[in-house]
Write an enzyme that holds these catalytic residues in place. Structure first.
Site, PDB file in Angstrom:
ATOM      1  N   ARG A  18     -10.524   3.441  -1.107  1.00 59.40           N
ATOM      2  CA  ARG A  18     -11.283   4.275  -0.177  1.00 59.40           C
ATOM      3  C   ARG A  18     -12.742   4.423  -0.600  1.00 59.40           C
ATOM      4  NH1 ARG A  18      -6.265   6.741  -0.771  1.00 59.40           N
ATOM      5  NH2 ARG A  18      -5.142   7.259   1.168  1.00 59.40           N
ATOM      6  N   LYS A  35      -4.361   2.217  10.774  1.00 57.39           N
ATOM      7  CA  LYS A  35      -5.647   2.730  11.254  1.00 57.39           C
ATOM      8  C   LYS A  35      -6.658   2.749  10.103  1.00 57.39           C
ATOM      9  CE  LYS A  35      -5.160   6.172   8.684  1.00 57.39           C
ATOM     10  NZ  LYS A  35      -6.150   6.336   7.574  1.00 57.39           N
ATOM     11  N   SER A  55       3.322  -9.484  -1.395  1.00 57.25           N
ATOM     12  CA  SER A  55       2.193  -9.073  -2.214  1.00 57.25           C
ATOM     13  C   SER A  55       1.596 -10.339  -2.806  1.00 57.25           C
ATOM     14  CB  SER A  55       2.635  -8.120  -3.325  1.00 57.25           C
ATOM     15  OG  SER A  55       1.571  -7.891  -4.251  1.00 57.25           O
ATOM     16  N   ASP A 101     -11.097   6.835   7.033  1.00 54.97           N
ATOM     17  CA  ASP A 101      -9.772   7.150   6.501  1.00 54.97           C
ATOM     18  C   ASP A 101      -9.071   8.289   7.224  1.00 54.97           C
ATOM     19  OD1 ASP A 101      -7.843   6.407   4.372  1.00 54.97           O
ATOM     20  OD2 ASP A 101      -8.120   8.488   3.761  1.00 54.97           O
ATOM     21  N   ILE A 133       0.735   3.999   1.783  1.00 53.40           N
ATOM     22  CA  ILE A 133       1.184   4.472   3.094  1.00 53.40           C
ATOM     23  C   ILE A 133       2.407   3.702   3.562  1.00 53.40           C
ATOM     24  CG2 ILE A 133      -0.457   2.952   4.302  1.00 53.40           C
ATOM     25  CD1 ILE A 133       0.728   6.438   5.480  1.00 53.40           C
ATOM     26  N   ALA A 134       2.466   2.430   3.228  1.00 49.42           N
ATOM     27  CA  ALA A 134       3.619   1.608   3.607  1.00 49.42           C
ATOM     28  C   ALA A 134       4.859   2.049   2.851  1.00 49.42           C
ATOM     29  CB  ALA A 134       3.326   0.135   3.341  1.00 49.42           C
ATOM     30  N   ARG A 188       5.450   4.869   1.072  1.00 50.48           N
ATOM     31  CA  ARG A 188       5.837   6.273   1.228  1.00 50.48           C
ATOM     32  C   ARG A 188       6.365   6.605   2.614  1.00 50.48           C
ATOM     33  NH1 ARG A 188       0.782   6.997  -0.953  1.00 50.48           N
ATOM     34  NH2 ARG A 188       0.034   7.646   1.102  1.00 50.48           N
ATOM     35  N   ALA A 232       0.825  -1.209   0.000  1.00 48.05           N
ATOM     36  CA  ALA A 232       0.000   0.000   0.000  1.00 48.05           C
ATOM     37  C   ALA A 232       0.858   1.256   0.000  1.00 48.05           C
ATOM     38  CB  ALA A 232      -0.918   0.002   1.216  1.00 48.05           C
TER      39      ALA A 232
END
Length: 328
Positions: free
Chosen positions: A167, A98, A37, A179, A15-16, A18, A13
């Protein structure tokens, strides 16, 4: 330090890639060992890009790997419980993105498994690990801004054009409250040290985005007449702010969760700027997690906190879709 917590990441993902993986790699305690993955080529590409030694083509493989101590779960929300539990049942500690689950019932199941397995489970609210929030809590407790009267929080961004984004899958836990609304909700609980008694939320439900809440505005009622007013959205201009209002002053946090950590205190003595050093919140989160695993420091945010935050999210979503006040 020579001791390292060996991490594996389930999924690739954004967020992971970046933030969280670079944060673990920049931490004092963490070592990124592997990434997985369901597409092996994607895992290998991400591993090569980020300097991760191993790549797996399935989540099952990384969860079972013997050379991994902790798993970070950044999967879509509807997969948080399943893969966190699988990892914990394999004896791994888990940092779950989260919101920790789809609802409080799922979060409680995760907490129960963590207790049974004797592993550490934490929700990835990285902002709470920046020292400024302990400072802000001390300022509020000191009486410098008087008695606490209210909190206002925002977190909005505009990504509505990306129609295929996870999302915007309601059955996957899409929507702005899940989110980004979860941030001001958790921040208000952190600052007040209390749980809200009721929630009232009005939302923009978009048929073009699988009927998820693209924008939500609400109020949480805390004890002693204190309230959080908040808005969150995925179809609005970017902001992430927090204001804490007292009888004699206020604390203004222009970048409450991401960005510059500077904040301002307005009191009877005037306005003062509180500058903060540039700290990697994701690295701080990884270090706190490892030291909790090693019993080197007390756990500040136990799984019970994540369950409590999910109860608030549940109430907000119920209120938004039913258009009614919901008591907790």
């Amino acid at each position: 330090m020579t001791r390292k917590l060996r991490w594996g990441v389930v999924g690739t993902a954004g967020i992971a890639v970046r933030s969280v993986i670079p944060g673990i790699q920049a931490s004092e305690t963490g070592e990124l060992t592997a990434i997985a993955s369901r597409d092996l080529a994607k895992a290998e590409e991400t591993a090569a890009k980020l300097g991760i030694p191993k790549a797996y083509g399935s989540y099952e493989e990384i969860v079972a790997a013997p050379d991994i101590d902790a798993i970070y779960v950044p999967l879509p929300n509807h997969l948080h419980m399943e893969w966190s539990i699988r990892a914990m049942e394999a004896g791994k500690h888990v940092l779950c993105e989260k919101p920790i689950a789809m609802n409080a019932e799922e979060a409680q199941r995760m907490a129960d498994v963590a207790a049974k397995q004797g592993v550490h489970l934490a929700e990835a609210f990285m902002y709470r690990h920046h020292p400024r929030y302990e400072e802000i809590a001390k300022i509020v407790a000191s009486g410098e801004i008087g008695e606490l009267r209210g909190i206002h929080g925002t977190f909005t961004f505009n990504n509505a054009g990306d129609a295929k984004n996870v999302r915007y899958r309601r059955d996957w836990g899409g929507g702005s409250i899940y989110d980004v609304g979860c941030y001001p909700l958790s921040a208000a609980r952190l600052i007040t040290g209390a749980e809200p008694e009721a929630a009232t939320v009005h939302a923009l439900i978009s048929p073009d985005h699988d009927n998820v809440d693209m924008m939500a505005s609400g109020i949480l009622e805390f004890p002693n007449g204190v309230a959080l007013t908040f808005d969150c959205g995925m179809w609005a201009a970017f902001r992430n702010t927090l204001e804490i209002l007292g009888t004699d002053g206020r604390i203004e946090v222009p970048s409450a969760y991401i960005g510059d950590a500077t904040y301002y205190v307005h009191s009877k003595d005037g306005k003062r700027e509180v500058k903060q050093p540039e700290l990697n919140q994701y690295a701080l989160q990884a270090d706190a997690f490892a030291r909790n695993v090693w019993n080197e420091q007390p756990v500040r945010f136990a799984p019970s906190d994540a369950v409590a935050n999910m109860r608030v999210i549940d109430a907000c979503l119920e209120s938004a879709y039913a258009r009614m006040r919901v008591t907790l």
